[in-house]
Scaffold this active site. Structure first.
Site, PDB file in Angstrom:
ATOM      1  N   PHE A  88       4.217  -9.961   4.722  1.00  0.00           N
ATOM      2  CA  PHE A  88       4.404 -10.278   3.587  1.00  0.00           C
ATOM      3  C   PHE A  88       3.716  -8.449   2.691  1.00  0.00           C
ATOM      4  CE2 PHE A  88       0.874 -10.830   6.978  1.00  0.00           C
ATOM      5  CZ  PHE A  88      -0.533  -9.660   6.040  1.00  0.00           C
TER       6      PHE A  88
ATOM      7  N   SER B 239       3.561  -0.608   8.003  1.00  0.00           N
ATOM      8  CA  SER B 239       4.220   0.719   8.631  1.00  0.00           C
ATOM      9  C   SER B 239       4.376   1.424   9.637  1.00  0.00           C
ATOM     10  CB  SER B 239       5.211   0.604   7.652  1.00  0.00           C
ATOM     11  OG  SER B 239       3.625   1.442   6.532  1.00  0.00           O
TER      12      SER B 239
ATOM     13  N   GLY C 171      -7.606  12.035  -0.434  1.00  0.00           N
ATOM     14  CA  GLY C 171      -8.564  11.119  -0.469  1.00  0.00           C
ATOM     15  C   GLY C 171      -7.666   9.135  -1.349  1.00  0.00           C
TER      16      GLY C 171
ATOM     17  N   VAL D 162       0.773  -1.226   0.544  1.00  0.00           N
ATOM     18  CA  VAL D 162       0.179   0.432   0.583  1.00  0.00           C
ATOM     19  C   VAL D 162       1.006   1.047  -0.079  1.00  0.00           C
ATOM     20  CG1 VAL D 162      -1.663   1.446   1.130  1.00  0.00           C
ATOM     21  CG2 VAL D 162      -1.604  -1.272   1.452  1.00  0.00           C
ATOM     22  N   SER D 163       0.763   2.027  -1.084  1.00  0.00           N
ATOM     23  CA  SER D 163       1.412   3.251  -0.521  1.00  0.00           C
ATOM     24  C   SER D 163       0.565   4.360  -1.822  1.00  0.00           C
ATOM     25  CB  SER D 163       3.057   3.042  -1.551  1.00  0.00           C
ATOM     26  OG  SER D 163       2.450   2.592  -3.694  1.00  0.00           O
ATOM     27  N   VAL D 164       0.787   5.560  -0.907  1.00  0.00           N
ATOM     28  CA  VAL D 164       0.599   6.902  -2.299  1.00  0.00           C
ATOM     29  C   VAL D 164       1.506   7.655  -1.932  1.00  0.00           C
ATOM     30  CG1 VAL D 164      -0.845   8.555  -1.676  1.00  0.00           C
ATOM     31  CG2 VAL D 164      -1.581   6.527  -0.955  1.00  0.00           C
TER      32      VAL D 164
ATOM     33  N   TYR E 288      -3.897   2.843   9.513  1.00  0.00           N
ATOM     34  CA  TYR E 288      -4.966   1.387   9.228  1.00  0.00           C
ATOM     35  C   TYR E 288      -6.225   1.601  10.106  1.00  0.00           C
ATOM     36  CZ  TYR E 288      -1.547   0.495   5.878  1.00  0.00           C
ATOM     37  OH  TYR E 288      -0.835   1.018   4.981  1.00  0.00           O
TER      38      TYR E 288
ATOM     39  N   LEU F 249      -5.886   6.912  -0.670  1.00  0.00           N
ATOM     40  CA  LEU F 249      -5.740   5.844   0.480  1.00  0.00           C
ATOM     41  C   LEU F 249      -7.031   5.292   0.572  1.00  0.00           C
ATOM     42  CD1 LEU F 249      -4.318   3.674   1.875  1.00  0.00           C
ATOM     43  CD2 LEU F 249      -3.992   5.586   3.891  1.00  0.00           C
ATOM     44  N   THR F 250      -8.059   6.647   1.400  1.00  0.00           N
ATOM     45  CA  THR F 250      -9.459   6.349   1.714  1.00  0.00           C
ATOM     46  C   THR F 250      -9.754   5.594   0.402  1.00  0.00           C
ATOM     47  OG1 THR F 250      -9.096   7.623   2.732  1.00  0.00           O
ATOM     48  CG2 THR F 250     -11.245   7.044   2.530  1.00  0.00           C
TER      49      THR F 250
END
Length: 416
Positions: free
Chosen positions: A416, A125, A99, A89-91, A130, A101-102
């Site tokens: 993972f 991370s 918005g 997961v990254s932005v 989360y 990630l949301t």
């Protein structure tokens, strides 16, 4: 805010073959711009599931990533439950506060629900991110730096019957994986590995050794059967008093207490080594109670697996309960509103049922508290003391807390 392809601005879509390069490059940039060794990247290339992976695209630029591995997670009682392993997961730093990630988390949880997977899990991370999406720490890993010059190990009967032998890690991969598979049903939080995932345990790029040796492996045998293994590295060092080497444990599994003790004793006694470093082990592992001086082991506990109930009813019915429970939860879940409402859980060590109800609630909590307690490693009583669970019927909290417990600590065996 991300939109669909009919709108304007960034677009979320499943990963396509031509997308992989820029998708992965954006991920690496978000995590410090340090390229992974070629061997490691090749493995993640093979394991990534494109139809379960999302990218955010601003024109031709990839500015966000998220994936979901197909896992089966052991839950209390030993069942293996279909679970989405949230990953990568990254932005992009250029696209913060829009918005994105949301929007990815919204799309991802909707997809997971449609796949019929009642659980989602991840390693965080930055844990603070989360919680607002309903994830909570459900397992913890124990780390230690053991002074093996001063700490002795007392082993149980039968340890001397275990035979150890060195083996090339890749050559005994199949028998080691068979040992791991035997261990999976016995501890909540463990992952039943799909083909290809066994390679994670023998990745050995030189860049990841921190000056240590190539990966080494010792196999344990008892009665002609392989019963365990340990993978580790050694790093020779010298000081004013002589040798000062370090053993770093990478992985250890044993099918019985004598095998585990034999492997730990071996690690304590490797020539020229004065320190044993372990990371992310089960919080209740037996060696802690076999050492002569626990203070010289420098223990540290850290959060590991974050759990999210995607379908409250299916998730709570998928596990068993170590004491009978009959409790009505008033659940709040702002991000997945289909979980919001009252749920009656009735279960014991043989099985459980969890269904919507209009009966009066016994306990009130959010989906995060259920995720924290789900694998049995976090007490509902402790969450109640923290003000995160409200008891609406006297005695309900203690009843539920005992039922939700686990006789062994839940544990995530690898990332993972």
């Amino acid at each position: 805010m991300a939109t669909d392809e009919a709108g304007t601005g960034p677009v979320i879509r499943e990963l396509r073959p031509k997308d992989w390069g820029p998708w992965y490059d954006n991920l690496i940039r978000a995590f410090g711009a340090v390229p992974e060794p070629a061997e490691e990247r090749e493995l993640w290339d093979a394991l990534t599931e494109p139809t379960r992976s999302l990218g955010v695209w601003d024109g031709t630029d990839c500015v966000g990533t998220a994936g979901a591995f197909s896992f089966r997670l052991t839950v209390p009682g030993g069942a293996s439950v279909p679970t989405a392993g949230i990953t990568m997961v990254s932005v992009a730093a250029t696209h913060r506060r829009r918005g994105l990630l949301t929007a990815m988390m919204r799309r991802q949880l909707d997809d997971i629900r449609s796949w019929g997977e009642p659980l989602a899990v991840l390693t965080a991370s930055e844990p603070d991110i989360y919680g607002r999406f309903g994830y909570a720490a459900g397992t913890f890993g124990l780390s230690a730096e053991i002074d093996t010059r001063r700490v002795r190990l007392t082993v149980p009967p039968g340890t001397d019957d275990v035979r150890l032998r060195y083996a090339a890690p890749a050559e005994v991969l199949d028998v080691c994986e068979a040992v791991y598979a035997r261990r999976v049903p016995g501890r909540p939080g463990m992952l039943a590995r799909q083909p290809g995932w066994e390679r994670l345990g023998v990745l050995d790029p030189e860049e990841s050794r921190d000056g240590g040796s190539p990966l080494q492996c010792v196999v344990a045998e008892r009665g002609g059967e392989v019963t365990g293994y340990a993978r580790f590295r050694t790093k020779l060092g010298w000081g004013p008093s002589g040798h000062d080497g370090t053993v770093t444990l990478v992985d250890l599994e044993g099918t019985d207490p004598a095998t585990e003790a034999a492997l730990w004793r071996f690690l304590f006694e490797i020539d020229l080594m004065t320190r044993l470093v372990v990371r992310g082990r089960p919080a209740d592992e037996a060696w802690q109670f076999q050492v002569s001086d626990i203070r010289r082991c420098r223990l540290q506990l850290r959060d590991a697996l974050y759990v999210r109930l995607v379908d409250v009813g299916a998730a709570l019915a998928a596990r068993t309960y170590q004491a009978p429970v009959d409790v009505v939860f008033e659940v709040e879940d702002a991000f997945c509103p289909w979980n919001t409402g009252r749920w009656r859980l009735s279960g014991d060590a043989k099985g459980a049922v969890c269904e919507p109800t209009t009966d009066a609630a016994d306990l009130a909590l959010t989906v995060r508290e259920l995720g924290a307690a789900y694998l049995g490693g976090v007490s509902l009583t402790a969450l109640g003391a923290a003000g995160r669970v409200r008891e609406l019927r006297e005695g309900a909290l203690a009843e539920a807390a005992v039922g939700f417990g686990s006789p062994v600590a839940p544990w995530l065996p690898h990332g993972f």
